[in-house]
Design a protein around this motif. Structure first.
Motif: not given
Length: 161
Positions: A75-78, A85, A135, A138-139, A142
């Motif tokens: 869900w967090w991976r853009m 990213s 986002l 954050n990606s 992560h």
């Protein structure tokens, strides 16, 4: 009966086409609502929802070279790789800051806002860029923590002998 393969876009040309079509659809929808007499705040809300929905779908269906095609992304991976990213996060941060600065200067009367641009639209655009910056960054964090890195060579070496 097996599961249908997931719809994914890998080629950059098709990614650009997706973005252009999403932009045209959003613009046409806003233009239609404006012609129907929708208030400005409704246009700004619809514009924000359409833009964020187009981004959310793109993040789910775009795939980078060498990235697994079928499994859904976390869900967090853009993006496929942390470097992209990070770069997109920085770009969105700069665009958010420029939009805020432009809205403030326009509200103070230092500069004139472009025709059709309202303070509300500036705030909405800045919030969109700010959310996307968060986002994307954050990606990147992560992926770096998980050790996800772009392979050095994504294409096989071609030998002519």
């Amino acid at each position: 009966m097996g599961r249908e393969p997931a719809f994914r876009i890998v080629r950059w040309e098709l990614k650009v086409l997706y973005i252009v079509v999403a932009w045209i659809v959003g613009y046409a929808l806003i233009d239609l609502l404006d012609a129907l007499g929708a208030p400005g705040v409704a246009l700004e809300i619809v514009n924000t929802i359409v833009n964020l929905a187009a981004f959310a779908l793109a993040v789910r269906i775009f795939r980078g070279r060498g990235e697994p095609i079928d499994p859904p992304r976390a869900w967090w991976r853009m993006t496929a790789w942390p470097t992209l990213s990070r770069r997109l996060g920085i770009l969105c941060s700069v665009l958010a800051a420029m939009t805020v600065l432009g809205a403030i200067l326009g509200a103070l009367g230092v500069t004139a806002l472009p025709s059709g641009v309202t303070l509300g639209l500036g705030v909405g655009t800045a919030l969109q860029f700010g959310l996307l910056a968060f986002l994307y960054l954050n990606s990147a964090v992560h992926m770096a923590r998980l050790g996800i890195a772009k392979p050095e060579r994504l294409r096989p070496t071609i030998r002519l002998s």
